[in-house]
Scaffold this active site. Structure first.
Site, short mmCIF file in Angstrom:
data_model
loop_
_atom_site.label_atom_id
_atom_site.label_comp_id
_atom_site.label_asym_id
_atom_site.label_seq_id
_atom_site.Cartn_x
_atom_site.Cartn_y
_atom_site.Cartn_z
N HIS A 310 -8.53 2.95 7.02
CA HIS A 310 -7.24 3.04 7.70
C HIS A 310 -6.29 1.92 7.24
O HIS A 310 -5.62 1.29 8.06
CB HIS A 310 -7.45 2.96 9.23
CG HIS A 310 -8.20 4.13 9.78
ND1 HIS A 310 -8.78 4.14 11.03
CD2 HIS A 310 -8.48 5.35 9.24
CE1 HIS A 310 -9.37 5.30 11.23
NE2 HIS A 310 -9.21 6.06 10.16
N ASN A 356 -4.32 9.04 10.29
CA ASN A 356 -3.74 10.19 9.60
C ASN A 356 -2.54 10.77 10.37
O ASN A 356 -1.44 10.87 9.83
CB ASN A 356 -4.85 11.26 9.42
CG ASN A 356 -4.40 12.43 8.57
OD1 ASN A 356 -3.39 12.35 7.88
ND2 ASN A 356 -5.13 13.52 8.63
C1 LIG Z 1 -12.31 8.62 3.00
C2 LIG Z 1 -11.21 8.60 4.05
C3 LIG Z 1 -11.42 9.21 5.26
C4 LIG Z 1 -10.43 9.18 6.23
N1 LIG Z 1 -10.64 9.84 7.42
C5 LIG Z 1 -9.67 9.87 8.34
C6 LIG Z 1 -9.86 10.58 9.58
O1 LIG Z 1 -10.89 11.18 9.79
N2 LIG Z 1 -8.85 10.57 10.48
C7 LIG Z 1 -7.70 9.89 10.26
O2 LIG Z 1 -6.81 9.91 11.14
N3 LIG Z 1 -7.49 9.21 9.12
C8 LIG Z 1 -8.44 9.19 8.17
N4 LIG Z 1 -8.25 8.50 7.00
C9 LIG Z 1 -7.00 7.73 6.86
C10 LIG Z 1 -5.83 8.57 6.40
O3 LIG Z 1 -6.24 9.43 5.36
C11 LIG Z 1 -4.74 7.61 5.90
O4 LIG Z 1 -4.37 6.74 6.95
C12 LIG Z 1 -3.50 8.36 5.45
O5 LIG Z 1 -3.81 9.27 4.42
C13 LIG Z 1 -2.50 7.35 4.94
O6 LIG Z 1 -1.41 8.04 4.37
P1 LIG Z 1 -0.49 7.35 3.29
O7 LIG Z 1 0.60 8.31 2.99
O8 LIG Z 1 -0.17 5.98 3.74
O9 LIG Z 1 -1.42 7.14 2.00
P2 LIG Z 1 -2.26 8.18 1.14
O10 LIG Z 1 -2.66 9.36 1.96
O11 LIG Z 1 -3.31 7.36 0.48
O12 LIG Z 1 -1.22 8.69 0.06
C14 LIG Z 1 -0.80 7.90 -1.01
C15 LIG Z 1 -0.68 8.79 -2.21
O13 LIG Z 1 -0.01 8.10 -3.25
C16 LIG Z 1 -0.62 8.41 -4.47
N5 LIG Z 1 -0.31 7.35 -5.43
C17 LIG Z 1 -0.60 6.02 -5.36
N6 LIG Z 1 -0.11 5.38 -6.44
C18 LIG Z 1 0.48 6.32 -7.23
C19 LIG Z 1 1.14 6.28 -8.50
N7 LIG Z 1 1.29 5.16 -9.19
N8 LIG Z 1 1.62 7.46 -9.00
C20 LIG Z 1 1.46 8.63 -8.31
N9 LIG Z 1 0.85 8.71 -7.12
C21 LIG Z 1 0.36 7.58 -6.58
C22 LIG Z 1 -2.10 8.52 -4.12
O14 LIG Z 1 -2.79 9.27 -5.08
C23 LIG Z 1 -2.03 9.21 -2.78
O15 LIG Z 1 -2.03 10.61 -2.92
C24 LIG Z 1 -9.22 8.52 5.99
C25 LIG Z 1 -9.00 7.91 4.75
C26 LIG Z 1 -9.98 7.95 3.79
C27 LIG Z 1 -9.73 7.29 2.44
#
Ligand SMILES: Cc1cc2nc3c(=O)[nH]c(=O)nc-3n(C[C@H](O)[C@H](O)[C@H](O)COP(=O)(O)OP(=O)(O)OC[C@H]3O[C@@H](n4cnc5c(N)ncnc54)[C@H](O)[C@@H]3O)c2cc1C
Length: 373
Positions: A310, A356
């Site tokens: 997270h 999430n």
């Molecule tokens: C294994 C795992 C299990 C999880 N389980 C849960 C759960 O059960 N329940 C829950 O509520 N939350 C869960 N989470 C947490 C949740 O997935 C994250 O809090 C949420 O996805 C965060 O969103 P975000 O947009 O900040 O980042 P992310 O979802 O990480 O999105 C960032 C995106 O940017 C892309 N990116 C990064 N750098 C670059 C670049 N240079 N060029 C192009 N693309 C790039 C990455 O590939 C990614 O797709 C889990 C996370 C993980 C890793």
């Protein structure tokens, strides 16, 4: 437990939002096999990005603004490489500063956790019935002075990995929903966009977090020792997400075959199972040790506590006069034009919940502000 699942599979943001109809929209282009190298600026205005698309460099110009959504690890890295961040760190790497924002990359947070695992006896495994691995959870209050109610969570996890041994090992994963450790950080290892940033979570920098994981572990141990759980499990052990566990978790044929062989031994006589678990799974601390010696328990928790994926708060939202704030309430990067951050990095503090949905809700809220709805 509530899951964002459909047909026994997780529904990602892409699956949920980019449905067939949305994908046909003329104002949407999805570029796959694409890694953003850097942000493009004219002065303090962000005007686009450069990216490697299928190995070829390409520039994308923004018609109005750029929205950075690379998550709490990579979003601050993009900003710092562009010269937006703590002046000292940028100078150390020779990056010219375009906006001095000391909060970029600082206050990385997650929910610290510790796990008590055990072998699940053959008839009690869930994998014959469902792919889901978390079925029940327990929210409780540590009752530490000054800490809000419902600050703790235990996820009951019925399998620990995709492979044959993973299907035999279950865990009681205790995590702190209302954490106080706020000294994590993301820093650049180099200016090169291909090198991963240096990430330090410092999950137990606040003693209250250490204390609650220790008491949480003891509580789970008491649950583990009940007759009901003893009937369906065996050989409990303090679990660590070690290099060995990570290596065997890689999906490949070698691990598939190896874990099938080990799983057969684990299903054999109890003495062989105990031997295998002690020799190949337990790292450093046994169940008896951590249950009878608080120093051993503390050492185990310090060594083995991990986040629950997270990562948050590295570009936090805040008032204009907050020196550590990176974005305003609409995700606009302070001191810049044409640049927003919309992802888990903008949380001022990690929510007292899984991240999430809070991330999706943040995105919905900012998009409403942008479109004036
Ligand atoms: C294994 C795992 C299990 C999880 N389980 C849960 C759960 O059960 N329940 C829950 O509520 N939350 C869960 N989470 C947490 C949740 O997935 C994250 O809090 C949420 O996805 C965060 O969103 P975000 O947009 O900040 O980042 P992310 O979802 O990480 O999105 C960032 C995106 O940017 C892309 N990116 C990064 N750098 C670059 C670049 N240079 N060029 C192009 N693309 C790039 C990455 O590939 C990614 O797709 C889990 C996370 C993980 C890793």
């Amino acid at each position: 437990m509530t899951h964002s699942n459909a047909d026994e599979r997780r529904v990602s943001a892409a699956m949920g939002y980019l449905d067939a109809e949305t994908r046909t929209r003329s104002n949407l282009t999805i570029s796959t096999d694409t890694q953003v190298k850097g942000l493009l600026f004219e002065g303090t205005r962000c005007v686009g990005v450069t990216a490697m698309v299928a190995g070829q460099e390409q520039a994308f110009r923004a018609s109005r603004e750029v929205i950075l959504s690379s998550g709490a690890i990579h979003t601050p890295a993009h900003l710092m490489r562009a010269g937006i961040g703590p002046v000292g760190h940028l100078s150390d790497l020779g990056i010219p500063v375009i906006a001095a924002l000391p909060g970029v990359g600082q206050r990385l947070m997650d929910h610290p956790s510790i796990a008590l695992s055990s072998f699940v006896r053959r008839g009690a495994r869930m994998n014959k019935h469902t792919r889901r691995h978390i079925h029940v959870g327990l929210r409780y209050s540590s009752n530490l002075p000054g800490v809000p109610l419902g600050d703790m969570f235990v996820a009951v996890i019925s399998k620990s990995a995709w492979h044959a041994v993973g299907e035999q090992i279950a865990s009681l994963l205790t995590f702190i929903n209302k954490t106080y450790s706020e000294t994590g950080q993301v820093k650049l290892a180099s200016r090169d966009y291909r090198s991963e940033p240096v990430v330090e979570f410092n999950l137990l920098s606040d003693k209250r977090d250490l204390d609650r994981l220790m008491s949480g572990f003891k509580m789970m141990a008491a649950v583990q020792m009940t007759d009901a759980l003893k009937k369906v499990t065996d050989a409990p052990f303090p679990a660590a997400y070690s290099d060995r566990v990570r290596a065997i978790g890689v999906v490949n044929t070698k691990n598939r075959i190896l874990t099938k062989l080990v799983a057969q031994c684990l299903d054999g006589p109890a003495a062989l199972r105990r031997f295998m678990i002690d020799k190949f799974v337990v790292e450093g601390f046994t169940f008896d040790q951590v249950m009878t010696d608080d120093e051993a328990l503390e050492a185990f928790v310090r060594k083995s506590a991990i986040g629950v994926w997270h990562a948050s708060c590295t570009c936090r939202m805040g008032r204009a006069d907050d020196p550590m704030a990176v974005v305003d309430t609409q995700g606009r990067v302070k001191g810049m034009q044409g640049l927003r951050v919309v992802d888990a990095s903008v949380f001022p503090v990690v929510p007292c919940a899984n991240t999430n949905f809070p991330t999706l809700m943040t995105a919905e809220k900012i998009s409403e502000a942008m479109t004036g709805q």
